[in-house]
Each structure stands twice: as structure tokens, then as C-alpha cells.
Write a protein that holds these residues in place. Structure first.
Motif, short mmCIF file in Angstrom:
data_model
loop_
_atom_site.label_atom_id
_atom_site.label_comp_id
_atom_site.label_asym_id
_atom_site.label_seq_id
_atom_site.Cartn_x
_atom_site.Cartn_y
_atom_site.Cartn_z
N ASP A 113 0.82 -1.21 0.00
CA ASP A 113 0.00 0.00 0.00
C ASP A 113 0.85 1.27 0.00
OD1 ASP A 113 -2.36 -1.47 0.05
OD2 ASP A 113 -2.42 -1.53 2.25
N ALA A 114 2.05 1.18 0.55
CA ALA A 114 2.91 2.36 0.69
C ALA A 114 3.70 2.67 -0.57
CB ALA A 114 3.86 2.18 1.86
N LEU A 115 3.90 1.67 -1.42
CA LEU A 115 4.75 1.84 -2.60
C LEU A 115 3.92 1.83 -3.88
CD1 LEU A 115 7.55 -0.66 -1.50
CD2 LEU A 115 7.73 1.85 -1.56
N THR A 116 4.43 2.50 -4.89
CA THR A 116 3.74 2.62 -6.17
C THR A 116 4.40 1.73 -7.21
OG1 THR A 116 3.16 4.92 -5.68
CG2 THR A 116 3.01 4.21 -7.98
N GLY A 117 3.61 0.98 -7.94
CA GLY A 117 4.13 0.19 -9.05
C GLY A 117 4.78 -1.10 -8.61
N GLU A 118 5.40 -1.77 -9.57
CA GLU A 118 6.06 -3.04 -9.33
C GLU A 118 7.56 -2.89 -9.51
OE1 GLU A 118 3.89 -5.28 -12.31
OE2 GLU A 118 2.68 -6.24 -10.73
N PHE A 119 8.31 -3.87 -9.00
CA PHE A 119 9.76 -3.76 -8.95
C PHE A 119 10.42 -4.97 -9.62
CE2 PHE A 119 8.03 -1.21 -5.57
CZ PHE A 119 8.82 -0.06 -5.59
N ASP A 120 11.56 -4.69 -10.24
CA ASP A 120 12.35 -5.76 -10.86
C ASP A 120 13.18 -6.51 -9.82
OD1 ASP A 120 11.64 -4.84 -13.55
OD2 ASP A 120 12.99 -3.16 -13.13
N LEU A 121 13.47 -5.84 -8.71
CA LEU A 121 14.32 -6.41 -7.67
C LEU A 121 13.79 -6.03 -6.30
CD1 LEU A 121 17.07 -7.75 -6.76
CD2 LEU A 121 18.06 -5.44 -6.87
N LEU A 145 5.01 -7.17 -4.58
CA LEU A 145 5.82 -6.03 -5.03
C LEU A 145 6.55 -6.30 -6.34
CD1 LEU A 145 7.40 -5.00 -1.61
CD2 LEU A 145 5.62 -3.76 -2.84
N LEU A 146 6.75 -7.58 -6.66
CA LEU A 146 7.57 -7.94 -7.82
C LEU A 146 6.77 -7.86 -9.12
CD1 LEU A 146 9.56 -11.00 -6.46
CD2 LEU A 146 10.54 -8.84 -7.24
N ALA A 147 7.40 -7.31 -10.14
CA ALA A 147 6.87 -7.38 -11.50
C ALA A 147 7.08 -8.78 -12.04
CB ALA A 147 7.58 -6.36 -12.39
N PRO A 148 6.28 -9.22 -13.02
CA PRO A 148 6.55 -10.51 -13.64
C PRO A 148 7.99 -10.58 -14.14
CG PRO A 148 4.42 -9.68 -14.34
CD PRO A 148 5.07 -8.57 -13.55
N GLY A 149 8.69 -11.65 -13.76
CA GLY A 149 10.11 -11.79 -14.10
C GLY A 149 11.04 -11.15 -13.10
N GLY A 150 10.48 -10.38 -12.16
CA GLY A 150 11.30 -9.74 -11.13
C GLY A 150 11.81 -10.75 -10.12
N ARG A 151 12.82 -10.36 -9.35
CA ARG A 151 13.43 -11.33 -8.45
C ARG A 151 13.60 -10.80 -7.03
NH1 ARG A 151 19.93 -11.57 -9.02
NH2 ARG A 151 20.30 -9.52 -9.91
N LEU A 152 13.52 -11.74 -6.12
CA LEU A 152 13.84 -11.53 -4.72
C LEU A 152 15.29 -11.89 -4.50
CD1 LEU A 152 13.35 -11.35 -1.58
CD2 LEU A 152 12.58 -13.75 -1.74
N PHE A 153 16.00 -11.06 -3.74
CA PHE A 153 17.38 -11.35 -3.36
C PHE A 153 17.51 -11.05 -1.88
CE2 PHE A 153 21.85 -10.97 -2.72
CZ PHE A 153 22.46 -11.71 -3.72
N ILE A 154 17.84 -12.07 -1.10
CA ILE A 154 18.01 -11.88 0.34
C ILE A 154 19.24 -12.61 0.83
CG2 ILE A 154 16.29 -13.73 0.68
CD1 ILE A 154 15.77 -12.60 3.47
#
Length: 274
Positions: A113-121, A145-154
């Protein structure tokens, strides 16, 4: 039950300025050297690959040193944290370093809710998810939060490390704290912080949770992400077991005696299907 967010936010609000002033975070080095990146991000450069041009968000970003590091690698970064005091330090660092980074105040579970749009990372660094009571909800938030094809890195401290008795002096590794996620938090009351500081802290209480590695992986998979990497490491970025570790040439720390006994940290990567 006492609101864990209220308790932990008070603790992290008070930590922000001492952390920014401490040698451990090397804030002035970031300002003086435009090519400098944090040791945490540098450790994972071979796994991160090229992030130039990606739209990224750093969840639980604290004072923003890793966020700035990713921006210096070419990503368009946003940082999110629940501590307004930490974000003040992060914004100050970005301004002094000449970096265009957006910072947003929100608790982790309200990030969508706090962020706008989707993210690649979506990037999460050391010492973050232990402040969250529900790892499945964390993974669902990441996926949203991830866009299609986007990735999580932790990269995180290993749950075996978090479950150890830190105060033993006989050289034995003893699992005395929960390894698996529990409904109730571990409540700690400790006077200092993990970096060198002369500050006398008033808000010393924290509420924390451990999450087993299987619980984390399962949460990521159930959120609809595809696991692409899971590597356990025999080093950690700080002296996690004081007096029982040696510092490596990589600037990381490792158990001095038979380090192969202990998974110190891990790096996990996952993608959102296209």
C-alpha cells in the motif's frame, strides 16, 4: 500482547543516529568515495549480477548504506523502513552522496500500500526478517511487489546461528533458542547495539522471531515465486559470537574452531513467473 512494532520502532529510532555516527557503517566513506559500496553488497556481487537499469526496492533498509550501494551499481532504488529516524539518516546520506533515492516510511507488511508500481528487484539484507512475526506474510508481501520476471534477493543470518546460545564460553555450539517460527516473540532487553557506540540507550527492549530455513523456502514457494538459488555460507558480516570468531580477508567473520560446523548465513534468490 504489547505491540511489537511500537517496541521495536522505539529501539530502532534510537539506534539510527548512533549507527550513522559509528565506524561500522562507514557513512563518511560513502560520502568521500563515490565508488564505495557496502561490504554486505560486495560479498554478493557474483550472485547479484548486473542490476543496472532495474527498478529496485530495499525492504527494511535502515540508514540506507546497502540501498545506496545498489544505486551505485546502477539500479533505480527505493528504500522502505518503519523507522522515521533511520530514514532521516538514509535521506541525509543519499543527499550528501549525490544519489537520487526515494525513501518511504512503512512497516513491512504494509509495503504494497505504501509503494507505487512493481519492482524488478526486491532486496533484503542481513538482520531484517527476524523482526517479523510471520514469514509467510513476508513472502506474500514480496511477491506482491515484484513485477513478472522480477526477483527476490536476500542474504540473512542463518536460523541455526540465531538459535545458538551466544553467551557460552566453553567452545560448544548449543542450540538454546527457537529454530522454528513461534507465535510468541523472543523478548530481549540488551543495553547496547551491534556497532561501537558510546550512546547510552534508553529503549533496550526488542521483540524478535526466528524462522527455519525450510519455513522461509516454503513461504517463498507458496507465494508463487520460483526458487533460483540457495547458498549457505561459512561467514557472517559481524562478530556474531564474540571471542569465538576470526576475521577473514573478506572482512567477514567466521567461527574460529571448526567453522564447517555452523551455517553462518545464507543467500536466497527467487523469481516471479512471467
Amino acid at each position: 500482547m504489547t505491540d511489537y512494532l511500537e517496541v521495536n520502532r522505539a529501539n530502532w529510532d534510537e539506534r539510527a543516529a548512533p549507527h550513522a555516527a559509528s565506524p561500522g557503517y562507514r557513512v563518511q566513506t560513502f560520502v568521500d568515495d563515490p565508488s564505495y559500496i557496502s561490504d554486505v553488497v560486495r560479498f554478493d556481487l557474483p550472485r547479484l549480477g548486473d542490476v543496472a537499469g532495474l527498478r529496485g526496492v530495499h525492504l527494511q533498509c535502515h540508514i540506507g548504506t546497502d540501498t545506496l550501494s545498489l544505486a551505485r551499481l546502477g539500479a533505480t532504488m527505493t528504500g522502505l523502513d518503519f523507522s522515521g529516524a533511520a530514514l532521516e539518516q538514509a535521506r541525509s546520506l543519499a543527499a550528501r552522496a549525490g544519489a537520487d533515492i526515494e525513501y518511504v516510511q512503512s512497516d513491512l507488511y504494509s509495503a504494497r500500500d505504501a509503494l507505487t508500481g512493481e519492482f524488478d528487484l526486491v532486496f533484503t539484507g542481513i538482520g531484517a526478517i527476524g523482526w517479523l512475526p510471520d514469514i509467510k506474510r513476508w513472502a506474500q508481501t514480496v511477491a506482491s511487489l515484484l513485477a513478472p520476471g522480477g526477483r527476490l534477493f536476500i542474504r540473512e543470518g542463518h536460523p541455526v546461528l540465531w538459535a545458538l546460545d551466544y553467551y557460552r564460553t566453553d567452545g560448544l555450539l548449543s542450540l538454546t533458542e527457537p529454530y522454528f517460527e513461534q507465535k510468541e516473540p523472543q523478548i530481549w532487553d540488551e543495553p547496547g547495539t551491534y556497532v561501537e557506540s558510546d550512546h547510552e540507550f534508553q529503549h533496550t527492549l526488542t521483540h524478535e522471531w526466528n524462522h527455519g530455513l525450510g519455513e522461509i523456502v516454503t513461504a517463498v514457494l507458496e507465494a508463487g515465486l520460483v526458487l533460483t538459488g540457495l547458498e549457505e555460507h561459512q561467514s557472517v558480516p559481524w562478530e556474531a559470537l564474540p571471542g569465538r570468531m576470526r576475521k577473514l580477508d573478506s572482512k567477514e567473520w567466521q567461527l574460529a574452531e571448526k567453522p564447517e560446523r555452523l551455517p553462518h548465513t545464507y543467500t536466497l534468490q527467487a523469481r516471479k513467473p512471467v
